[in-house]
Design a protein around this motif. Structure first.
Motif, PDB file in Angstrom:
ATOM      1  N   SER A   1      -4.871  -6.044  -5.875  1.00 15.12           N
ATOM      2  CA  SER A   1      -3.910  -5.264  -5.094  1.00 15.12           C
ATOM      3  C   SER A   1      -2.905  -6.103  -4.320  1.00 15.12           C
ATOM      4  CB  SER A   1      -4.663  -4.363  -4.090  1.00 15.12           C
ATOM      5  OG  SER A   1      -5.450  -5.159  -3.204  1.00 15.12           O
ATOM      6  N   LEU A   2      -3.026  -7.431  -4.405  1.00 15.08           N
ATOM      7  CA  LEU A   2      -2.170  -8.299  -3.594  1.00 15.08           C
ATOM      8  C   LEU A   2      -1.504  -9.372  -4.456  1.00 15.08           C
ATOM      9  CD1 LEU A   2      -4.533  -8.906  -0.514  1.00 15.08           C
ATOM     10  CD2 LEU A   2      -2.648  -7.255  -0.672  1.00 15.08           C
ATOM     11  N   LEU A   3      -0.377  -9.849  -3.967  1.00 11.94           N
ATOM     12  CA  LEU A   3       0.318 -11.005  -4.530  1.00 11.94           C
ATOM     13  C   LEU A   3       0.459 -12.043  -3.422  1.00 11.94           C
ATOM     14  CD1 LEU A   3       2.172 -12.590  -6.532  1.00 11.94           C
ATOM     15  CD2 LEU A   3       4.092 -11.245  -5.615  1.00 11.94           C
ATOM     16  N   ALA A   4       0.050 -13.277  -3.713  1.00 10.70           N
ATOM     17  CA  ALA A   4       0.195 -14.369  -2.752  1.00 10.70           C
ATOM     18  C   ALA A   4       1.143 -15.417  -3.311  1.00 10.70           C
ATOM     19  CB  ALA A   4      -1.163 -14.999  -2.442  1.00 10.70           C
TER      20      ALA A   4
ATOM     21  N   VAL B   1       1.838 -13.048   1.717  1.00  9.77           N
ATOM     22  CA  VAL B   1       1.005 -12.083   0.997  1.00  9.77           C
ATOM     23  C   VAL B   1       1.725 -10.736   0.950  1.00  9.77           C
ATOM     24  CG1 VAL B   1      -1.272 -11.033   0.816  1.00  9.77           C
ATOM     25  CG2 VAL B   1      -1.033 -13.279   1.875  1.00  9.77           C
ATOM     26  N   TYR B   2       1.772 -10.144  -0.244  1.00  9.44           N
ATOM     27  CA  TYR B   2       2.478  -8.879  -0.462  1.00  9.44           C
ATOM     28  C   TYR B   2       1.544  -7.867  -1.131  1.00  9.44           C
ATOM     29  CZ  TYR B   2       6.463 -12.079  -0.021  1.00  9.44           C
ATOM     30  OH  TYR B   2       7.347 -13.043   0.411  1.00  9.44           O
ATOM     31  N   SER B   3       1.813  -6.606  -0.877  1.00 13.72           N
ATOM     32  CA  SER B   3       1.110  -5.536  -1.575  1.00 13.72           C
ATOM     33  C   SER B   3       1.758  -5.340  -2.942  1.00 13.72           C
ATOM     34  CB  SER B   3       1.188  -4.238  -0.772  1.00 13.72           C
ATOM     35  OG  SER B   3       0.771  -3.136  -1.551  1.00 13.72           O
TER      36      SER B   3
ATOM     37  N   GLU C   1       5.668  -7.028   2.417  1.00 13.14           N
ATOM     38  CA  GLU C   1       4.855  -8.105   2.978  1.00 13.14           C
ATOM     39  C   GLU C   1       3.858  -7.540   3.978  1.00 13.14           C
ATOM     40  OE1 GLU C   1       5.483 -12.701   4.531  1.00 13.14           O
ATOM     41  OE2 GLU C   1       7.182 -11.303   4.511  1.00 13.14           O
ATOM     42  N   LEU C   2       2.618  -8.039   3.926  1.00 13.55           N
ATOM     43  CA  LEU C   2       1.586  -7.534   4.824  1.00 13.55           C
ATOM     44  C   LEU C   2       1.870  -7.945   6.263  1.00 13.55           C
ATOM     45  CD1 LEU C   2      -1.730  -8.018   2.801  1.00 13.55           C
ATOM     46  CD2 LEU C   2      -0.029  -6.190   2.698  1.00 13.55           C
ATOM     47  N   PRO C   3       1.372  -7.161   7.231  1.00 16.66           N
ATOM     48  CA  PRO C   3       1.690  -7.428   8.646  1.00 16.66           C
ATOM     49  C   PRO C   3       1.282  -8.818   9.108  1.00 16.66           C
ATOM     50  CG  PRO C   3       0.747  -5.233   8.394  1.00 16.66           C
ATOM     51  CD  PRO C   3       0.615  -5.905   7.065  1.00 16.66           C
ATOM     52  N   PHE C   4       0.177  -9.382   8.578  1.00 12.74           N
ATOM     53  CA  PHE C   4      -0.269 -10.691   9.052  1.00 12.74           C
ATOM     54  C   PHE C   4       0.420 -11.855   8.333  1.00 12.74           C
ATOM     55  CE2 PHE C   4      -3.623  -9.258   6.016  1.00 12.74           C
ATOM     56  CZ  PHE C   4      -3.405 -10.185   5.009  1.00 12.74           C
TER      57      PHE C   4
END
Length: 470
Positions: A23-26, A36-38, A44-47
């Motif tokens: 579920s993620l792309l780094a 890190v992206y969804s 982009e993820l919040p962290f």
């Protein structure tokens, strides 16, 4: 047909690696960050970004379940991040404190490999985060676990491929598998078993600076050990092949090259090219039930089986625009090949009739193109000169490996030495630093316990080998 879904512009420097979980792309970069992206909408993820490295990040990879992300850096660490919050779960300091170039998880996430520029291969027990073993090798830039997780392969800048078991025993070595160095290797997710259910055969793909993609069979025999055999050599790309990967089901094989092309192969047929993004005569695609359609610069293929004769000398030729020869050293044939590559086939006869080699090519002007070569079209003369200028501006070879650059001068080292902080520097630069900076480390800012400098002969040999190949 391949279409662009999304482009992100968040990194401020070269993007060195990217990795998917379910579920993620780094992505990781020389700007010292990991982002890190969804995969749902590529937000982009919040962290993100993850900022725990002190130097450029070379590689990143997800654990099998996607719960953890590992990233490695020139700062000599492999950092493990939890994807629940983006926090640092562990910092694994590589033995020898050399830049870590590559890392990867085993299929069940029980183990993590990291490889450094000093040739150290480290195997970590991931649940405990403890080092289980470390062995010397040449500068390691590629690694991959077998699908059963009991073996792993490593590739080095010296061109060697090695097969290891989890006891860090070297089972097989293929010396000079790729001339000028391996750039990437990966096991196919498929494996073959015997009638008793024992794993006996794997496929391994490797690529390198020699512009080749190679498919190997790795045999595992419980009585005689492990053997490697070259199955196919694919030479459909014209410059160094920097990366390769199997699809999750092992049906497809993809490679990316410095010639700016991506090639996709039907892996189960060992080298049948089903897509190449270079719409030129040098990559004619043909085969049964296949047709090529050009639409606004987009290449579409209908049907499978578009084969390229990879084993022939012509298919394996490097066009001079991407070779390591300086343009001044080009022959008349090299110039003719360059003209064809740039879509200037109509000028080949005129250039040959006037014996234009590389040196003459660089000295051409609008006047000489008109009066000597009799090229009457103003647009064609301008196009030739524009292509020559582009060639002059383009780099002749790939980027310089980070570990060859002195952290102080940012130039290729001639006399590398190891300081007390474990990093390598140009001798003259670190000598001057120590005299003027109160004996602090240029990399960590911590006091150096001693001013003793140790010659890094392994690194010097690697730099010399790399320099001679340019």
């Amino acid at each position: 047909m391949v279409s662009l879904i999304c482009t992100v512009h968040d990194h401020r420097d070269d993007v060195n690696c990217c990795a998917f979980s379910s579920s993620l792309l780094a992505t990781c970069s020389a700007d010292k960050t990991v982002r890190v992206y969804s995969t749902r909408d590529f937000s982009e993820l919040p962290f993100s970004p993850l900022s725990g490295h002190g130097y450029g990040v070379h590689c990143c990879c997800f654990s099998a379940c996607g719960q953890y992300l590992a990233s490695c850096s020139t700062d000599a660490t492999t950092v493990v991040w939890t994807m629940a919050s983006g926090e640092i779960e562990a910092v694994l300091e590589h033995p020898g404190r050399s830049p870590v170039r590559v890392c990867t998880f085993s299929p069940d996430s029980s183990f993590l490999i990291s490889g450094a520029s000093d040739g150290t291969v480290a195997l970590w027990d991931f649940p405990s985060r403890l080092l289980t073993g470390a062995v010397p090798d040449t500068t390691m830039v590629a690694c991959s676990f077998s699908p059963c997780g009991q073996l792993f392969a490593t590739g080095s800048t010296y061109g060697d491929l090695r097969i290891w078991n989890l006891s860090m025993n070297q089972l097989q070595t293929e010396k000079y598998a790729h001339d000028l160095g391996v750039t990437c290797c990966q096991f196919s997710p498929q494996m073959m078993t015997d009638t008793a259910g024992h794993v006996v055969q794997f496929r391994l793909v490797s690529c390198g600076q020699d512009s080749l993609l190679k498919i190997w069979i790795v045999f595992q025999n419980f009585s005689t050990g492990c053997k490697m055999q070259l199955l196919h050599t694919l030479s459909g790309q014209q410059s160094a092949v920097l990366c390769c990967a199997y699809s999750a089901d092992g049906q497809l094989l993809v490679s990316g090259s410095m010639d700016k092309t991506v090639a996709v192969y039907e892996a189960v047929r060992d080298g049948v090219c089903v897509f190449s993004d270079r719409p030129s005569d040098s990559h004619r695609l043909y085969g049964q039930n296949s047709e090529r359609v050009e639409d606004g610069g987009r290449l579409q293929l209908s049907g499978w089986g578009a084969e390229v004769p990879f084993s022939s000398d012509e298919a394996g030729r490097k066009w001079p625009g991407h070779s390591r020869l300086m343009v001044n050293d080009w022959s008349e044939d090299d110039v003719s090949a360059w003209l064809r590559e740039e879509g200037l086939e109509s000028l080949v006869d005129a250039f040959k009739a006037n014996n234009i080699d590389g040196a003459e090519l660089l000295s051409l002007s609008k006047e000489s193109l008109s009066s000597d070569l009799h090229i009457e079209s103003l647009g064609l003369r301008s196009k030739v000169l524009r292509k020559i200028e582009e060639m002059k501006m383009a780099p002749v070879s790939g980027g310089i490996p980070d570990e060859f650059l002195c952290p102080i001068t940012h130039e290729v080292m001639k006399d590398p030495v190891i300081a007390a902080d474990g990093y390598s520097y140009e001798r003259e630069a670190i000598d001057s630093w120590i005299k003027t900076k109160n004996r602090s480390s240029p990399m960590t800012n911590l006091p150096l316990q001693t001013t003793l400098l140790t010659p890094n002969r392994t690194l010097k040999m690697a730099i010399c080998r790399w320099s001679s190949s340019q």
